[in-house]
Design an enzyme around this catalytic site. Sequence first.
Site, PDB file in Angstrom:
ATOM      1  N   ASP A   1      -9.696 -29.251 -63.890  1.00  0.00           N
ATOM      2  CA  ASP A   1      -8.722 -29.811 -64.770  1.00  0.00           C
ATOM      3  C   ASP A   1      -9.131 -30.757 -65.101  1.00  0.00           C
ATOM      4  O   ASP A   1      -9.235 -31.159 -66.623  1.00  0.00           O
ATOM      5  CB  ASP A   1      -7.685 -29.992 -63.242  1.00  0.00           C
TER       6      ASP A   1
HETATM    7  P1  NAP Z   1      -9.019 -29.142 -59.760  1.00  0.00           P
HETATM    8  O1  NAP Z   1      -9.093 -28.559 -61.126  1.00  0.00           O
HETATM    9  O2  NAP Z   1      -8.670 -28.616 -58.400  1.00  0.00           O
HETATM   10  O3  NAP Z   1      -9.987 -27.502 -59.883  1.00  0.00           O
HETATM   11  C1  NAP Z   1     -10.491 -27.478 -58.622  1.00  0.00           C
HETATM   12  C2  NAP Z   1     -11.598 -25.653 -58.577  1.00  0.00           C
HETATM   13  O4  NAP Z   1     -12.271 -26.117 -56.865  1.00  0.00           O
HETATM   14  C3  NAP Z   1     -11.027 -24.781 -58.528  1.00  0.00           C
HETATM   15  O5  NAP Z   1     -10.776 -24.540 -60.010  1.00  0.00           O
HETATM   16  C4  NAP Z   1     -11.302 -23.815 -57.781  1.00  0.00           C
HETATM   17  O6  NAP Z   1     -11.892 -22.669 -58.115  1.00  0.00           O
HETATM   18  C5  NAP Z   1     -12.933 -24.391 -56.915  1.00  0.00           C
HETATM   19  N1  NAP Z   1     -13.443 -25.049 -55.393  1.00  0.00           N
HETATM   20  C6  NAP Z   1     -13.048 -24.506 -55.154  1.00  0.00           C
HETATM   21  N2  NAP Z   1     -13.275 -24.960 -53.431  1.00  0.00           N
HETATM   22  C7  NAP Z   1     -14.139 -24.411 -54.089  1.00  0.00           C
HETATM   23  C8  NAP Z   1     -15.691 -24.021 -53.380  1.00  0.00           C
HETATM   24  N3  NAP Z   1     -16.031 -24.241 -52.101  1.00  0.00           N
HETATM   25  N4  NAP Z   1     -16.662 -24.156 -53.988  1.00  0.00           N
HETATM   26  C9  NAP Z   1     -17.366 -24.052 -55.214  1.00  0.00           C
HETATM   27  N5  NAP Z   1     -15.999 -23.905 -55.870  1.00  0.00           N
HETATM   28  C10 NAP Z   1     -14.828 -24.579 -55.497  1.00  0.00           C
HETATM   29  O7  NAP Z   1     -10.178 -30.181 -59.081  1.00  0.00           O
HETATM   30  P2  NAP Z   1     -10.650 -31.472 -60.334  1.00  0.00           P
HETATM   31  O8  NAP Z   1     -11.650 -30.804 -62.157  1.00  0.00           O
HETATM   32  O9  NAP Z   1     -11.587 -32.316 -59.251  1.00  0.00           O
HETATM   33  O10 NAP Z   1      -9.112 -32.124 -60.984  1.00  0.00           O
HETATM   34  C11 NAP Z   1      -8.495 -32.478 -59.762  1.00  0.00           C
HETATM   35  C12 NAP Z   1      -6.982 -31.868 -60.144  1.00  0.00           C
HETATM   36  O11 NAP Z   1      -6.119 -32.374 -58.764  1.00  0.00           O
HETATM   37  C13 NAP Z   1      -5.730 -32.979 -61.205  1.00  0.00           C
HETATM   38  O12 NAP Z   1      -5.421 -32.272 -61.426  1.00  0.00           O
HETATM   39  C14 NAP Z   1      -5.342 -34.189 -60.280  1.00  0.00           C
HETATM   40  O13 NAP Z   1      -4.394 -34.668 -60.894  1.00  0.00           O
HETATM   41  C15 NAP Z   1      -5.537 -33.212 -59.539  1.00  0.00           C
HETATM   42  N6  NAP Z   1      -5.149 -34.458 -58.021  1.00  0.00           N
HETATM   43  C16 NAP Z   1      -6.144 -35.575 -57.986  1.00  0.00           C
HETATM   44  C17 NAP Z   1      -5.165 -36.282 -56.982  1.00  0.00           C
HETATM   45  C18 NAP Z   1      -6.668 -37.633 -57.106  1.00  0.00           C
HETATM   46  O14 NAP Z   1      -5.998 -38.653 -56.615  1.00  0.00           O
HETATM   47  N7  NAP Z   1      -7.538 -37.402 -58.027  1.00  0.00           N
HETATM   48  C19 NAP Z   1      -4.889 -36.566 -55.982  1.00  0.00           C
HETATM   49  C20 NAP Z   1      -3.202 -35.176 -55.779  1.00  0.00           C
HETATM   50  C21 NAP Z   1      -3.942 -34.106 -56.828  1.00  0.00           C
HETATM   51  P3  NAP Z   1     -12.565 -21.608 -57.463  1.00  0.00           P
HETATM   52  O15 NAP Z   1     -11.142 -21.151 -56.688  1.00  0.00           O
HETATM   53  O16 NAP Z   1     -12.716 -20.245 -58.328  1.00  0.00           O
HETATM   54  O17 NAP Z   1     -13.299 -21.778 -56.042  1.00  0.00           O
END
Ligand code: NAP
Length: 465
Positions: free
Chosen positions: A395
């Site tokens: 994201d």
């Molecule tokens: P993300 O958008 O959730 O994407 C994480 C990616 O990691 C997924 O597409 C997944 O794809 C991949 N993944 C999962 N397990 C894996 C593994 N073992 N090895 C390799 N890849 C793996 O993460 P992000 O870019 O860090 O964004 C964070 C999101 O979480 C934002 O939307 C944010 O708003 C939200 N959020 C953030 C917080 C905060 O405070 N930081 C709290 C709650 C929510 P695959 O399934 O294809 O592997």
Amino acid sequence: MSENVSSLLYIVAGVLFIMALRGLSHPTTSRQGNLYGMVGMGLAILTTLVGHPPAGFGAWILVLLGLGIGGGAGAVIAKRVPMTAMPQLVAAFHSLVGLAAVFVAAGALYAPQAFGIIENGHFHKQSLFEMGLGVAIGAITFTGSVIAFAKLDGRMSGKPIMLPQRHLINALLAAGLVLLIALFIGTESKAIFWLIVIAALVLGGLIIIPIGGADMPVVVSMLNSYSGWAAAGIGFTLGNLALIITGSLVGSSGAILSYIMCHAMNRSFISVILGGFGGDTAAAGTGQVETRPVKQGSADDAAYIMKNAERVIIVPGYGMAVAQAQHSLREMADMLKKEGVDVKYAIHPVAGRMPGHMNVLLAEANVPYDEVFELEDINGEFPQADVAFVIGANDVTNPAAKTDKASPIYGMPILDVEKAKTVLFIKRGMGSGYAGVENEVFFRDNTMMLFGDAKKVVDSILKSL
Ligand code: NAP
């Protein structure tokens, strides 16, 4: 112990808490910050126990049992919980603060003599106000935190649940609460007290239910702030200076953090406070699978490209945390640096599942702090980078946030990885990220997908290097 001495010790504890907050604001000083916090809390507890000792043997046993069971459970949970589950743990703990506020206010209502808040058979008006407000904030915090916990822990769908006329219902409930508190102050009625509790419990749930998963970080921080104000409310009821100071610190720092996160995600702070912001479009983790072709590469390809690069920017995300790939990643960066490659890390403010998630993991792997950059400090460098190495992030790299008004992440600033000469994406498959939306960068000509668990892929790259 005289009142003056205990007030002085409480102020010392308050100063230690402020130093703790200051220390926690940077990874290099965070351990020291934690230490200040622990000493401050120890001092506050001791001062309370010595200054206002429990009345009698039975009360001492109760206090010690409370400290033992609460402290013991806290220590075990903190040791066991995985880093990826930290946000839901924080939400669960906030719910306990809210519940404590409700119980203390109820205790004060049923045993006012013990709190010294009654005179000639009538409560002090100020105490009634504190009890009414404290119990309302506490009950809102309790149900709000329980719903946030259930959503973050996957026990409840992360999708926003849109209730019809929710803003009107919330406004009516809030107005009703104000009226009930006024009635409570006027009548001292226990029934009205419990009506306040019920209305606030319902309002807490209704505020959080419409909020989508992608907006949860702000919610957790906002509940953190609410729980602080609830604690400050208890402090006034108990006449305890330490609780007033600590509650206010938690309340205000939580509010500031919420504001900073709203800014980072381009959300309006006011609509967060009112609840249900961004909820009309937000959706969490639909796990949709894309069938368009992508360019796929191997660990050998990635090693070759990066060895011959001048500048590599690493973008870690939630997947790195799940795979616990940070140590292998640091080793990979060390090897590249030996080859003369300039390596930097780019951290998005909401990467992972809690504020500071990536900073903590990189610090744990001893990544030098001067290689770690915040979004606004590094975003301008992607066009000059040879490689953007995106490991488990999704994201936070999605350009739809800039262009697609219908996207749940529209308006969130993102890391411009697509501007690098080559983008390497490490993830297990084509699964979407937390917000459940597709990422166009996967299909670009300059992108190469490296499918697999983040740690395994980095270990293979290490071997190739
Ligand atoms: P993300 O958008 O959730 O994407 C994480 C990616 O990691 C997924 O597409 C997944 O794809 C991949 N993944 C999962 N397990 C894996 C593994 N073992 N090895 C390799 N890849 C793996 O993460 P992000 O870019 O860090 O964004 C964070 C999101 O979480 C934002 O939307 C944010 O708003 C939200 N959020 C953030 C917080 C905060 O405070 N930081 C709290 C709650 C929510 P695959 O399934 O294809 O592997």
